[in-house]
Design an enzyme around this catalytic site. Structure first.
Site, PDB file in Angstrom:
ATOM      1  NE  ARG A  66       2.654  20.921  49.323  1.00 54.65           N
ATOM      2  CZ  ARG A  66       1.718  20.000  48.555  1.00 54.65           C
ATOM      3  NH1 ARG A  66       0.611  19.510  48.718  1.00 54.65           N
ATOM      4  NH2 ARG A  66       2.590  19.188  47.349  1.00 54.65           N
ATOM      5  CE  LYS A 135       8.691  24.207  48.316  1.00 54.27           C
ATOM      6  NZ  LYS A 135       7.929  22.816  48.714  1.00 54.27           N
ATOM      7  NE  ARG A 270       6.160  11.424  35.187  1.00 50.54           N
ATOM      8  CZ  ARG A 270       7.002  11.925  36.101  1.00 50.54           C
ATOM      9  NH1 ARG A 270       7.834  12.778  35.772  1.00 50.54           N
ATOM     10  NH2 ARG A 270       7.196  11.090  37.097  1.00 50.54           N
TER      11      ARG A 270
HETATM   12  C1  BTN Z   1       5.868  23.479  51.833  1.00 50.04           C
HETATM   13  O1  BTN Z   1       6.657  23.561  50.913  1.00 50.04           O
HETATM   14  O2  BTN Z   1       6.142  22.347  52.267  1.00 50.04           O
HETATM   15  C2  BTN Z   1       5.719  24.379  52.726  1.00 50.04           C
HETATM   16  C3  BTN Z   1       6.876  24.883  53.595  1.00 50.04           C
HETATM   17  C4  BTN Z   1       6.477  25.833  54.759  1.00 50.04           C
HETATM   18  C5  BTN Z   1       7.485  26.141  55.699  1.00 50.04           C
HETATM   19  C6  BTN Z   1       7.110  27.497  56.422  1.00 50.04           C
HETATM   20  S1  BTN Z   1       8.697  27.901  57.462  1.00 50.04           S
HETATM   21  C7  BTN Z   1       7.565  28.989  58.215  1.00 50.04           C
HETATM   22  C8  BTN Z   1       6.487  28.285  58.825  1.00 50.04           C
HETATM   23  N1  BTN Z   1       6.747  27.332  59.923  1.00 50.04           N
HETATM   24  C9  BTN Z   1       6.698  26.169  59.670  1.00 50.04           C
HETATM   25  O3  BTN Z   1       6.810  25.366  60.363  1.00 50.04           O
HETATM   26  N2  BTN Z   1       6.408  26.012  58.484  1.00 50.04           N
HETATM   27  C10 BTN Z   1       6.150  27.166  57.697  1.00 50.04           C
END
Ligand code: BTN
Length: 274
Positions: A66, A135, A270
């Protein structure tokens, strides 16, 4: 080249849903999201738009997360894949979809006995152990412009699940192996996730996020009715009590001036803030 995924075992575990997916497994690719987005942009309308393409990669050289962050995952310790869905809906009706998919992911992992799973707005799946949350998985939903005759968008939903807690992350991270009494084989795990995703996509297409999924999502939200900060690049941009999400999946914060909705940011709990 062989991959870590046993595709025949996956097909078998998908059972009656097997015909809904076309699964491809790669040992290495740049990003499964990038590959499927490119396919969505360059291919004419799919012969059978009801079939969802799933691309699984043992290793991604440019996995993305993200907000432009990289998603770094090692092959043996993670399950990374993307699903391409020909949405039977206009773009304006896709709000909240990524939140609904988080719910699907949590439900799938619970089939294997995972407990104390929570969602964190917008798209994180967390596991709470000994009072601390970390996470476990992330979701990145991207929308491709479309060559579909319907004009509806193509959705690419990418999921990364930590099977074992990764090292060197800037955020506390957990692995499924520590949350599950019996660690599932990766084909069985993927089958369960795909089946739950299909269920959520069906519900979403029929009724939308607000009617059919929002309450269940909020019940699992780790920050529900909690004091939180919203961060942008590490800087606090808002703070207040989290009052869940609106019909579009936007975050609702009760701030000094009243309830405000937020579309982007990183949420941070928080304790003690009032
Ligand atoms: C996040 O939490 O930032 C989202 C992560 C998403 C990762 C997955 S792995 C499979 C797919 N291909 C990518 O390049 N990203 C998503």
């Amino acid at each position: 080249m062989t991959t870590l995924l046993d595709v025949p075992a996956l097909q078998q575990a998908l059972g009656p849903d097997a015909g809904r997916f076309r699964v491809e497994a790669l040992a290495v690719c740049d990003s499964t999201n990038a590959r499927l987005l490119e396919r969505a942009r360059t291919q004419e309308g799919d012969a059978d738009a009801a079939i969802m393409t799933v691309l699984v990669a043992d290793q991604q050289t440019q996995g993305r997360g993200r907000r432009g962050r990289p998603w770094i995952a090692s092959p043996e310790k993670s399950l990374t894949f993307s699903l391409l869905w020909h949405a039977p809906l206009a773009l304006a009706h896709l709000s909240g979809l990524s939140l609904g998919l988080g719910l699907a992911l949590a439900r799938a992992l619970e089939h294997f006995g995972a407990r104390d799973l929570f969602l964190k707005w917008p798209n994180d799946l967390l596991c709470r152990q000994a009072g601390a949350s970390a996470k476990l998985a992330g979701i990145l939903v991207e929308i491709a412009g479309t060559a579909e005759p319907s004009g509806n968008p193509v959705v690419v939903a990418g999921i990364g699940i930590n099977l074992v807690a990764p090292d060197n992350t800037d955020q506390a991270a957990a692995g499924l192996s520590a949350c599950c009494p019996h660690m599932p084989e990766r084909a069985l795990l993927l089958a369960a996730v795909l089946r739950e995703m299909a269920r959520v996509l069906d519900i979403f297409a029929d009724s939308g996020f607000a009617v059919a999924l929002r309450d269940a999502w909020q019940r699992r939200h780790i920050a529900q009715d909690q004091p939180v900060c919203l961060l942008d690049a590490g800087r606090v941009v808002a703070q207040g009590i989290c009052r869940g999400v609106d019909a579009d999946g936007a975050l609702l914060l009760e701030e000094a001036t009243g309830i405000r909705r937020h579309l982007a940011g990183d949420l941070s709990l928080r304790p003690g803030f009032s």
